[in-house]
Enzyme design. Structure first.
Site, PDB file in Angstrom:
ATOM      1  N   LYS A  29       0.837  -1.212   0.000  1.00  0.00           N
ATOM      2  CA  LYS A  29       0.000   0.000   0.000  1.00  0.00           C
ATOM      3  C   LYS A  29       0.868   1.257   0.000  1.00  0.00           C
ATOM      4  CE  LYS A  29      -2.093  -1.078   3.920  1.00  0.00           C
ATOM      5  NZ  LYS A  29      -1.531  -2.398   4.250  1.00  0.00           N
ATOM      6  N   ARG A  66      -8.821   1.479   9.450  1.00  0.00           N
ATOM      7  CA  ARG A  66      -8.480   0.094   9.773  1.00  0.00           C
ATOM      8  C   ARG A  66      -9.528  -0.549  10.676  1.00  0.00           C
ATOM      9  NH1 ARG A  66      -2.525   0.640   9.143  1.00  0.00           N
ATOM     10  NH2 ARG A  66      -1.484  -1.333   9.491  1.00  0.00           N
ATOM     11  N   ARG A  93      11.487  -6.709   4.337  1.00  0.00           N
ATOM     12  CA  ARG A  93      11.373  -5.261   4.089  1.00  0.00           C
ATOM     13  C   ARG A  93      12.479  -4.495   4.830  1.00  0.00           C
ATOM     14  NH1 ARG A  93       5.596  -2.525   4.594  1.00  0.00           N
ATOM     15  NH2 ARG A  93       5.555  -3.271   6.731  1.00  0.00           N
ATOM     16  N   ARG A 104      12.025  -2.231  10.211  1.00  0.00           N
ATOM     17  CA  ARG A 104      11.034  -1.718  11.152  1.00  0.00           C
ATOM     18  C   ARG A 104      10.921  -2.687  12.323  1.00  0.00           C
ATOM     19  NH1 ARG A 104       5.511  -0.286   8.048  1.00  0.00           N
ATOM     20  NH2 ARG A 104       4.626  -1.236   9.908  1.00  0.00           N
ATOM     21  N   ARG A 131      -0.387  -8.780  13.498  1.00  0.00           N
ATOM     22  CA  ARG A 131      -0.923  -7.737  12.616  1.00  0.00           C
ATOM     23  C   ARG A 131      -1.879  -8.347  11.603  1.00  0.00           C
ATOM     24  NH1 ARG A 131       4.497  -5.225  10.538  1.00  0.00           N
ATOM     25  NH2 ARG A 131       3.187  -3.890   9.262  1.00  0.00           N
TER      26      ARG A 131
HETATM   27  P1  AMP Z   1       1.521   0.521   8.968  1.00  0.00           P
HETATM   28  O1  AMP Z   1       2.679   1.436   8.767  1.00  0.00           O
HETATM   29  O2  AMP Z   1       0.302   0.958   8.219  1.00  0.00           O
HETATM   30  O3  AMP Z   1       1.863  -0.919   8.733  1.00  0.00           O
HETATM   31  O4  AMP Z   1       1.142   0.644  10.523  1.00  0.00           O
HETATM   32  C1  AMP Z   1       2.045   0.240  11.533  1.00  0.00           C
HETATM   33  C2  AMP Z   1       1.328   0.122  12.866  1.00  0.00           C
HETATM   34  O5  AMP Z   1       0.783   1.398  13.254  1.00  0.00           O
HETATM   35  C3  AMP Z   1       0.143  -0.826  12.900  1.00  0.00           C
HETATM   36  O6  AMP Z   1       0.534  -2.180  13.120  1.00  0.00           O
HETATM   37  C4  AMP Z   1      -0.670  -0.260  14.069  1.00  0.00           C
HETATM   38  O7  AMP Z   1      -0.069  -0.598  15.308  1.00  0.00           O
HETATM   39  C5  AMP Z   1      -0.484   1.223  13.872  1.00  0.00           C
HETATM   40  N1  AMP Z   1      -1.512   1.808  12.971  1.00  0.00           N
HETATM   41  C6  AMP Z   1      -1.309   2.386  11.743  1.00  0.00           C
HETATM   42  N2  AMP Z   1      -2.446   2.840  11.229  1.00  0.00           N
HETATM   43  C7  AMP Z   1      -3.418   2.532  12.121  1.00  0.00           C
HETATM   44  C8  AMP Z   1      -4.827   2.729  12.154  1.00  0.00           C
HETATM   45  N3  AMP Z   1      -5.485   3.315  11.133  1.00  0.00           N
HETATM   46  N4  AMP Z   1      -5.503   2.277  13.244  1.00  0.00           N
HETATM   47  C9  AMP Z   1      -4.885   1.701  14.271  1.00  0.00           C
HETATM   48  N5  AMP Z   1      -3.557   1.462  14.294  1.00  0.00           N
HETATM   49  C10 AMP Z   1      -2.822   1.878  13.242  1.00  0.00           C
END
Ligand code: AMP
Length: 209
Positions: free
Chosen positions: A14, A89, A128, A154, A165
């Site tokens: 994404k 989400r 990654r 990360r 996740r």
């Molecule tokens: P991402 O970078 O989108 O993979 O997000 C990394 C982490 O940030 C996720 O595993 C969640 O812990 C948190 N996170 C990101 N976006 C959201 C969201 N919209 N709602 C809740 N937690 C989020």
């Protein structure tokens, strides 16, 4: 200008694809994950609260994410549309986004689901790597960093955290599609393939005009 949601499991691409479309579309990518990682890096108290959830691969509570989104949408660059990446989400987040956009006389124009089979996800995520200087993402096998580039992983990209996740994606995030489906907004794109190939597939389903 459109408001688009990039949807899909962790590791679907994404963020990578959203970044590739920013200049063509003239709208910013809004990644809640990136905003929260930046806050965490700053060492602020808010960042520490995000970290309690993020480091375990758990979703950050809706109220905290929504407060952040409300602020982000008020910024000038997001005045004419956005690519939402990793947001909404949960169903309450999707409902709140409708309200926020509605108050700006806007609505989601399309939800683009990047489909990647479950067994590819762990390999994609654990491979990654990120260049902390530029934010550019790589994959040790599919998109290796140029020689001499110092990259990092990360903290939540370990196999154990990825499993959590993914489980939350299935239980809490996937139902968001049912929120948009009755409006005919959901399109599915095959997320497996080269970066350019996937970008072309996305371009083919973008709203016209
Ligand atoms: P991402 O970078 O989108 O993979 O997000 C990394 C982490 O940030 C996720 O595993 C969640 O812990 C948190 N996170 C990101 N976006 C959201 C969201 N919209 N709602 C809740 N937690 C989020």
């Amino acid at each position: 200008m459109p408001d688009l949601v990039f949807f899909g499991p962790p590791g679907a691409g994404k963020g990578t694809q959203a970044k590739r479309l920013v200049s063509a579309l003239g709208i910013p990518q809004i990644s809640t994950g990136e905003i929260m990682r930046a806050e965490r890096k700053s060492g602020s108290e808010l960042g520490q609260r995000f970290d309690e959830f993020m480091s375990k691969g758990k979703l950050v509570p809706d109220e905290m994410v929504l407060e952040l989104m409300e602020k982000r949408l008020k910024q000038e660059d997001a005045a004419r549309g956005a690519i939402f990446d990793g947001f909404p989400r949960s169903v309450p987040q999707a409902e709140a986004l409708d309200g926020l956009l509605g108050s700006l006389d806007r609505q989601i124009d399309k939800v683009i689901v990047l489909e990647v089979p479950e067994d590819s996800i762990v390999e994609r995520i654990t491979g990654r790597r990120i260049d902390p200087a530029s934010g550019q993402e790589y994959h040790v096998r599919y998109n290796p960093p140029p020689a001499g580039t110092e990259v990092v992983q990360r903290a939540d990209d370990t196999e154990e955290v990825v499993r959590t996740r993914y489980a939350d994606y299935k239980a809490i995030t996937e139902p968001v599609l049912q929120h948009y489906e009755p409006r005919g907004l959901v399109v599915t794109v095959d997320g497996v393939g080269g970066l350019d190939e996937v970008t072309e597939r996305i371009e083919a389903v973008l709203p016209k005009g």
